[in-house]
Design a protein around this motif. Structure first.
Motif, mmCIF file in Angstrom:
data_model
loop_
_atom_site.group_PDB
_atom_site.id
_atom_site.type_symbol
_atom_site.label_atom_id
_atom_site.label_comp_id
_atom_site.label_asym_id
_atom_site.label_seq_id
_atom_site.Cartn_x
_atom_site.Cartn_y
_atom_site.Cartn_z
ATOM 1 N N ALA A 173 0.704 -1.196 -0.020
ATOM 2 C CA ALA A 173 -0.126 -0.124 0.096
ATOM 3 C C ALA A 173 0.808 1.200 0.093
ATOM 4 C CB ALA A 173 -0.989 -0.025 1.197
ATOM 5 N N GLN A 213 2.196 1.864 -3.395
ATOM 6 C CA GLN A 213 1.194 2.609 -4.364
ATOM 7 C C GLN A 213 1.168 4.209 -4.094
ATOM 8 O OE1 GLN A 213 -2.616 0.401 -4.756
ATOM 9 N NE2 GLN A 213 -1.367 -1.665 -4.256
ATOM 10 N N PHE A 253 -5.590 8.015 -3.253
ATOM 11 C CA PHE A 253 -5.206 6.771 -2.722
ATOM 12 C C PHE A 253 -6.219 6.354 -1.427
ATOM 13 C CE2 PHE A 253 -2.919 4.493 0.732
ATOM 14 C CZ PHE A 253 -2.458 3.300 0.093
ATOM 15 N N HIS A 297 -7.664 2.998 -1.511
ATOM 16 C CA HIS A 297 -7.161 1.775 -0.486
ATOM 17 C C HIS A 297 -8.230 1.647 0.559
ATOM 18 C CE1 HIS A 297 -4.236 -0.607 1.286
ATOM 19 N NE2 HIS A 297 -4.271 0.074 2.478
ATOM 20 N N VAL A 313 -6.632 -4.290 -1.474
ATOM 21 C CA VAL A 313 -6.497 -2.923 -2.129
ATOM 22 C C VAL A 313 -7.854 -3.218 -3.427
ATOM 23 C CG1 VAL A 313 -5.699 -1.054 -3.368
ATOM 24 C CG2 VAL A 313 -4.188 -2.294 -1.679
#
Length: 761
Positions: free
Chosen positions: A138, A141, A542, A546, A751
């Motif tokens: 995560a 990302q 994000f 997420h 995710v």
């Protein structure tokens, strides 16, 4: 405070001895040319103008600074202090002790901060108190999103094959640096390197030279440098130890004006220089308060100067370099202005002003009489405008409910100006850094939208073609979600005549693609006179993806962009009403079936940090926790310890803490005084070099929360100021935020796959 012009023994000295002592120069002294004083001081002597103290004098030099011609961000504006007694500079013991604790001192050294539930660790320039932070898929990302190239247009550069190039700011490794893009689509060429950020760039007319600004470690004491075609030609134009802003070239490129001050000097000065003669630098005008150069006349013999008093009031002056005459424009008016340019004949100005209306409108103002004529009313705020080099065309950016529109006007300085013509149709986003190219046929600007990273654009006025300077990644653009404009009801009526109709608070909402009920993240903007707008924010994208979270950015009362009445709703003793707008948002969230009211996080920076802290103190039962970056914990203490160049501006907005009534209201709303009521986890982030909200605000608040049994995470940075800029620091900060939010919301098992924007409908 007694002004310099009121002193019987002042003679030719423009300021009282207190200010003069604060502004003494280091190094050699030299005699400079005629000096002028601008500001609301009484004049003793041969000449007196209402509201203006004007004195010609020969004096010993100094270097100082001022305010930009576009809309001023109150969080970055330099402003004076009027605190001869040093009130509040030693407030130890003035704060009430947290119930059941001995915490009352103002903590300025992080080593004095009592440890909380977590050990203290150091990593490079960072000091961290929280659970261990680990990199995972995560965090990789979110770093990938954050590393997407975002281009900020700074201006047009030297020509390449007869066409102007583009100067842009790109983050290079740790900090933003200056690049030139020779032609649209070409690879950027790097012009600067170093650990400190480049904050602006300005090409010199008729020369292949570029002026740019640097500060050190986020201290905001900006220095100007002039670079030629070769890097070794670099020359510093400003005096070390000064804060320098708003550089302005004359049309022929021979003269440079800017505003300057020392960190604790409340007054900005107008500095003049011919860069081809380095010894020519001199203080042309001593200012009282925040002054700034805005525009040269077409012949370069006069300059328009702005003086910023507050978001609701500012002034305009015209300075004649040859005669030394200073003319205040319409001194009888108490209104606000934005920007300004001269007409072609030099007899009038074009400004944006609130005068006579709710929104900033374009007006032509006669310099001699102050008479105003409306040029264009867009039914929304003019947020920026620029004139072509020949002054025949205006490019205008209009802020309509937070989204930018681009318009053009011909012959705006004539009695019968042309009708506004709409420019290229843009998606809901934000236009910034509006600049005409030297030939006047192209306009450049930055544009960012919630689903589009920032980019630099060029608009051809003759062919009506919009061109991007870079080539965007179409595949990545499909992953981002657009923001939607909404409104929600708050606690008071919008119309006193109709108490049953509640005031509506505007907001932007970013919805995830997955199923609900969704956790909610509230992002409070700074200012408070700023505005939540549909800009690209990789962190918000994000979080929506997420955590399957809804992100809401409210424009609570006091935000700009919705008229001057809405802007004034939080002033003075009404500060708590802005926090009540957050309470109303929490109530509204609880009524939405697709939201999870048990998983609501609030976060914000600067004034948004205050809103976060105040909401946690007042509505802990409706929040899961909060994240505050460089937030204000105690208003009277903050006003006493912020840099001197900002203090009066903040007093104009928050109220003067020396007034007992205002002081009581500020005490009541200050979160640090109610830290025992913050019962949910809080993550505090702070740059130790912050010149605006000193680190003591964060440290004292954390100590009080911990002493009351609360949970306070802490992240400090030795090489950051008012926010985090450096890439390495931000990488760690985001990882720590991930750990914090997981603690509040729970880690998702996987995710979610991003849903392309085109499939949302």
């Amino acid at each position: 405070m007694q002004g310099a012009c009121d002193r019987k023994d002042s003679g030719p000295v423009a300021r009282d001895s207190r200010h003069v002592a604060a502004r003494r120069m280091t190094g050699p002294r030299f005699i400079i040319g005629p000096q002028f004083i601008i500001g609301p001081r009484r004049i003793k002597g041969p000449r007196r103008i209402k509201g203006l103290c004007l004195a010609a004098l020969w004096t010993i030099g100094g270097l100082w600074f001022a305010v930009p011609g576009r809309a001023q961000d109150p969080d970055t504006a330099g402003i004076p202090s009027d605190d001869p007694a040093g009130i509040g500079h030693n407030l130890n013991g003035a704060l009430p002790k947290a119930p059941g604790t001995g915490i009352s001192d103002y903590i300025t050294d992080y080593t004095r901060l009592p440890l909380g539930a977590f050990p203290r660790s150091e990593q490079g320039a960072l000091i961290y108190e929280g659970p261990p932070v680990v990199a995972d898929d995560a965090s990789r990302q979110i770093e990938a999103l954050s590393d997407l190239r975002q281009v900020n247009f700074a201006g047009f550069g030297p020509p390449v094959k007869g066409e102007p190039s583009a100067l842009v700011l790109l983050r290079d490794a740790e900090t933003p640096q200056l690049y030139v893009i020779p032609t649209p689509g070409a690879l950027p060429v790097k012009l600067t390197s170093g650990e400190n950020r480049v904050s602006l760039a300005l090409a010199r007319p008729w020369r292949r030279q570029i002026l740019f600004a640097l500060d050190a470690g986020g201290d905001e004491d900006f220095q100007f440098f002039l670079r030629g075609e070769k890097a070794e030609s670099l020359a510093q134009l400003t005096e070390p130890g000064t804060r320098n802003l708003t550089p302005l070239w004359s049309p022929d490129g021979k003269q440079l004006l800017w505003a300057a001050a020392r960190s604790e000097d409340p007054n900005y000065d107008l500095v003049w220089m011919e860069p081809d003669r380095p010894a020519s630098r001199k203080v042309l005008m001593h200012g009282v308060g925040a002054i700034a150069p805005l525009a040269f006349s077409l012949d370069g013999r006069r300059a328009l100067i702005g003086r910023y008093l507050s978001i609701a009031e500012s002034e305009r002056y015209v300075v004649d370099f040859e005669t030394g005459k200073v003319t205040q424009i319409a001194p009888e008016l108490h209104t606000s202005y934005l920007g300004g340019v001269f007409s072609r004949d030099g007899h009038s100005l074009i400004v944006a002003t609130h005068e006579g209306g709710e929104f900033l409108r374009l007006m032509r103002v006669d310099i001699a009489s102050g008479a105003m004529q409306l040029i264009a009313d867009f039914g929304a705020d003019v947020e920026a405008f620029a004139a072509s080099p020949d002054l025949r065309t205006l490019a205008v950016v209009v802020n309509r409910n937070g989204a930018s529109e681009l318009w053009f006007l011909k012959n705006a300085d004539r009695r019968k100006p042309g009708k506004p013509q709409r420019g290229p149709l843009l998606s809901a986003g934000v236009v910034e850094e509006l600049v005409f190219a030297p030939g006047g046929h192209h306009v450049g600007f930055s544009f960012s939208a919630s689903d589009r990273p920032g980019d630099a654009f060029r608009y051809d006025l003759r062919r009506r073609i919009l061109t991007s300077w870079t080539v965007p990644d179409a595949e990545s653009l499909a992953e981002f979600r657009p923001a939607e404009a909404i409104h929600y009801p708050t606690f008071d009526p919008g119309d006193p005549a109709d108490p049953g109709e509640k005031r509506q608070i505007p907001a932007w909402i970013l919805r995830p693609g997955g199923p609900g009920p969704h956790p909610v993240i509230i992002l409070a903007h700074g200012g408070p006179e700023s505005q939540a707008r549909p800009r690209f924010n990789p962190t918000l994208q994000f979080l929506a993806r997420h955590f399957n979270a809804v992100v809401i950015e409210p424009n609570i009362r006091g935000s700009s962009g919705y008229g001057k009445s809405f802007l004034a709703l939080d002033n003075g003793v009404r500060r708590a009403d802005a926090v009540r707008d957050i309470g109303a948002l929490l109530d509204w969230i609880a009524t939405q079936p697709e939201f999870d009211p048990k998983r609501v996080l609030i976060m914000g920076g600067s004034y948004g940090g205050f809103v976060t802290l105040a909401a946690l103190a007042d509505y802990s039962d409706q929040l899961a926790g909060g994240i505050s970056m460089v937030g204000i914990g105690d208003f009277p203490r903050f006003l006493a310890n912020t840099r001197g160049y900002r203090r009066e501006l903040r007093r104009a907005e928050y109220g003067d803490e020396r007034d007992p009534v205002i002081r009581a209201a500020l005490d009541a709303v200050s979160p640090s005084r109610h830290a025992h009521r913050i019962r949910k986890p809080l993550f505090i982030q702070q740059g130790l070099n912050d010149p605006r909200v000193p680190a003591g605000e964060a440290l004292t608040l954390a100590a009080r929360i911990r002493a009351s049994g609360g949970e306070a995470w802490m992240l400090l940075a030795r090489d950051e100021g008012h926010g985090f800029v450096r890439k390495t620091n931000n990488q760690f900060r985001r990882q720590a935020e991930m750990a914090f939010i997981r603690r509040l919301f729970g880690q998702p098992e996987s995710v979610p796959e991003p849903v392309p924007a085109k499939e949302q409908e």
